[in-house]
Design a protein around this motif. Structure first.
Motif, PDB file in Angstrom:
ATOM      1  N   LYS A 215       0.835  -1.224   0.000  1.00  0.00           N
ATOM      2  CA  LYS A 215       0.000   0.000   0.000  1.00  0.00           C
ATOM      3  C   LYS A 215       0.854   1.252   0.000  1.00  0.00           C
ATOM      4  O   LYS A 215       0.464   2.282  -0.578  1.00  0.00           O
ATOM      5  CB  LYS A 215      -0.940  -0.017   1.203  1.00  0.00           C
ATOM      6  N   ARG A 218       2.097   1.607  -3.602  1.00  0.00           N
ATOM      7  CA  ARG A 218       0.963   1.967  -4.474  1.00  0.00           C
ATOM      8  C   ARG A 218       0.551   3.430  -4.267  1.00  0.00           C
ATOM      9  O   ARG A 218       0.061   4.103  -5.180  1.00  0.00           O
ATOM     10  CB  ARG A 218      -0.217   1.035  -4.181  1.00  0.00           C
ATOM     11  N   ASP A 223      -0.752   3.642 -10.434  1.00  0.00           N
ATOM     12  CA  ASP A 223      -1.075   2.809 -11.591  1.00  0.00           C
ATOM     13  C   ASP A 223      -0.283   1.487 -11.608  1.00  0.00           C
ATOM     14  O   ASP A 223      -0.474   0.659 -12.497  1.00  0.00           O
ATOM     15  CB  ASP A 223      -0.785   3.568 -12.894  1.00  0.00           C
ATOM     16  N   GLU A 225       1.120  -2.254 -10.481  1.00  0.00           N
ATOM     17  CA  GLU A 225       0.572  -3.509  -9.965  1.00  0.00           C
ATOM     18  C   GLU A 225       1.724  -4.396  -9.501  1.00  0.00           C
ATOM     19  O   GLU A 225       2.849  -4.275 -10.009  1.00  0.00           O
ATOM     20  CB  GLU A 225      -0.236  -4.243 -11.041  1.00  0.00           C
ATOM     21  N   HIS A 241      -5.098 -12.107  -2.929  1.00  0.00           N
ATOM     22  CA  HIS A 241      -5.395 -11.458  -4.215  1.00  0.00           C
ATOM     23  C   HIS A 241      -6.395 -10.312  -4.019  1.00  0.00           C
ATOM     24  O   HIS A 241      -7.438 -10.485  -3.402  1.00  0.00           O
ATOM     25  CB  HIS A 241      -5.974 -12.509  -5.172  1.00  0.00           C
ATOM     26  N   ASN A 242      -6.053  -9.129  -4.557  1.00  0.00           N
ATOM     27  CA  ASN A 242      -6.959  -7.988  -4.442  1.00  0.00           C
ATOM     28  C   ASN A 242      -6.726  -7.068  -5.636  1.00  0.00           C
ATOM     29  O   ASN A 242      -5.765  -6.308  -5.684  1.00  0.00           O
ATOM     30  CB  ASN A 242      -6.706  -7.239  -3.125  1.00  0.00           C
ATOM     31  N   GLU A 243      -7.625  -7.146  -6.611  1.00  0.00           N
ATOM     32  CA  GLU A 243      -7.461  -6.366  -7.842  1.00  0.00           C
ATOM     33  C   GLU A 243      -7.552  -4.867  -7.583  1.00  0.00           C
ATOM     34  O   GLU A 243      -6.845  -4.078  -8.222  1.00  0.00           O
ATOM     35  CB  GLU A 243      -8.506  -6.799  -8.874  1.00  0.00           C
ATOM     36  N   LYS A 244      -8.404  -4.476  -6.661  1.00  0.00           N
ATOM     37  CA  LYS A 244      -8.558  -3.057  -6.354  1.00  0.00           C
ATOM     38  C   LYS A 244      -7.250  -2.462  -5.842  1.00  0.00           C
ATOM     39  O   LYS A 244      -6.908  -1.310  -6.142  1.00  0.00           O
ATOM     40  CB  LYS A 244      -9.654  -2.870  -5.301  1.00  0.00           C
ATOM     41  N   GLU A 245      -6.483  -3.259  -5.086  1.00  0.00           N
ATOM     42  CA  GLU A 245      -5.193  -2.805  -4.554  1.00  0.00           C
ATOM     43  C   GLU A 245      -4.053  -3.002  -5.546  1.00  0.00           C
ATOM     44  O   GLU A 245      -2.933  -2.559  -5.297  1.00  0.00           O
ATOM     45  CB  GLU A 245      -4.867  -3.574  -3.268  1.00  0.00           C
ATOM     46  N   GLY A 246      -4.336  -3.683  -6.657  1.00  0.00           N
ATOM     47  CA  GLY A 246      -3.274  -3.982  -7.620  1.00  0.00           C
ATOM     48  C   GLY A 246      -2.328  -5.067  -7.139  1.00  0.00           C
ATOM     49  O   GLY A 246      -1.179  -5.158  -7.588  1.00  0.00           O
TER      50      GLY A 246
END
Length: 400
Positions: A215, A218, A223, A225, A241-246
């Motif tokens: 975090k 990020r 942008d 990942e 796995h967390n797509e929102k956090e990349g």
């Protein structure tokens, strides 16, 4: 034609583990020297293993005795100390003139000492080294004619701290040949990557560390990942796995070379471990600079500038990860450093000639070599009166 028998703990999985990569390098090394090679194993890990010819054996079964007598090898290579414990005494009884070698992979007692200190949130102390694994692993090393040590740090630890005779050790890191400079540039790459076999506890702890600091990376690179790869990923890994956090967990990597050439920076905040880190060695080959810890970089670059950054504190790790991702000149310099490290630390030509000379000297003077390694005879005596009879007892029990 000389005959080498390898007793494998598992069938090599070079796409899954650094240990599998290492074993395949040794197989190629002996093949190039025109050895006949027989690979024996009790393992059944076939799905992701290298397609090599194997012969199955059983632990604690007298059928091995007949098989090894028929094979009558000139050399026997044990894959880590545990296979020497299981089969070393049988080799000594049935093929007493066979030269016995252990490929340690890494020093398991060192990894265990560091694991214990990590769990207890403290630094490693001298007393941590002398654990149960230490007694077993050092005994196996002393029982053999030669042990291959993958890390220069571990070679020094054995010879300087524990006074192991360097005549029964040979330092051989990962072997690199046909070294090329990186041709996939900064602008053609994006995102961060981390990789590691999840059967190996340090890799799981590395990912947990990345989850906690991602975090902060990020926040500065919204942008970006981070893609997590690793063989034997379990449900607990995929739950991160967390797509929102990349923060994306990808699972097994099919081809590390093509994968690594897509990414810009490898992150490896390795908290404990031993040996050499296959992911960092491969990142040097495929033009992928990294940020790692002192444990990660241990014994991998001598005093040469690192191909990225070595940082142990979370704040410094984050700072350098962001810098390496954004700073093209620093990224290019890191790749130039990798090229130098590969040539001066891992080039196959640095070790092969010395290795064959070492083997030849031991083979031609085997009786003297074993006489001078008098601890071998003491430990052989005790092993043949403990491990042997425990194995025989299990044999008889299984028959009933």
């Amino acid at each position: 034609m000389k005959h080498l028998v390898i007793i494998g703990l598992v069938i090599p999985e070079p796409a899954s583990t650094a240990a599998g990569h290492r074993m395949m390098q040794l197989i190629r090394l002996f093949s190039e020297a025109d050895y006949k090679i027989t690979f024996l194993t009790a393992s059944n890990n076939l799905e992701f293993s290298e397609k090599i010819e194997i012969q199955k054996i059983e632990i604690n079964n007298e059928s091995f005795d007949k098989k090894i007598r028929n094979l009558n090898p000139d050399l026997v290579l044990f894959d880590r100390y545990v296979t020497e414990e299981q089969f070393g005494w049988r080799i000594s009884e049935n093929c007493p003139n066979a030269l016995k070698i252990i490929d340690t992979e890494d020093l398991h007692f060192l990894r265990e000492a560091r694991r214990k200190a990590f769990v207890e949130k403290r630094t490693v102390e001298n007393k941590d080294f002398v654990n149960e694994i230490f007694r077993r692993e050092i005994a196996s090393i002393l029982r053999c004619d030669l042990s291959l040590i993958i890390s220069e740090f571990e070679f020094q630890l054995l010879t300087e701290k524990f006074k192991i005779n360097p005549d029964i050790l040979f330092y051989m890191p990962f072997l690199t040949e046909n070294i090329e400079e990186n041709k996939t540039g900064f602008q053609k790459r994006k995102y961060f990557v981390s990789i590691g076999n999840f059967l190996h506890e340090p890799n799981w702890q590395t990912v947990l560390k990345l989850k906690s600091i991602w975090k902060n990376i990020r926040k500065q690179l919204p942008d970006a990942e981070l893609h997590i790869y690793g063989a034997y990923s379990t449900e607990k890994v995929f739950q991160l796995h967390n797509e929102k956090e990349g923060f994306l967990v990808k699972g097994r990597a099919e081809n590390v070379e093509s994968l690594f050439k897509q990414y810009r920076v490898l992150l490896a905040p390795i908290p404990f471990g031993a040996g050499l880190k296959g992911k960092l060695w491969e990142s040097m080959q495929f033009g992928l600079p990294n940020v790692t810890t002192s444990i990660g970089a241990e014994a991998m670059h001598k005093a040469l500038p690192w191909n990225g950054f070595i940082k142990n504190s979370d704040d410094e790790f984050v700072e350098k990860a962001v810098e390496l991702y954004q700073n093209e000149p620093a990224w290019n310099q890191a790749n130039e450093n990798a090229y130098v490290i590969l040539n001066q630390v891992f080039d196959k030509k640095l070790y092969v000639k010395q290795f064959w000379e070492k083997l030849s000297d031991i083979e031609n003077n085997l009786e003297r070599h074993r006489t001078e390694n008098y601890l071998c005879k003491i430990l052989q005596h005790h092993q043949l009166n403990s491990t042997k009879y425990m194995s025989r007892w299990i044999e008889e029990k299984n028959k009933k």
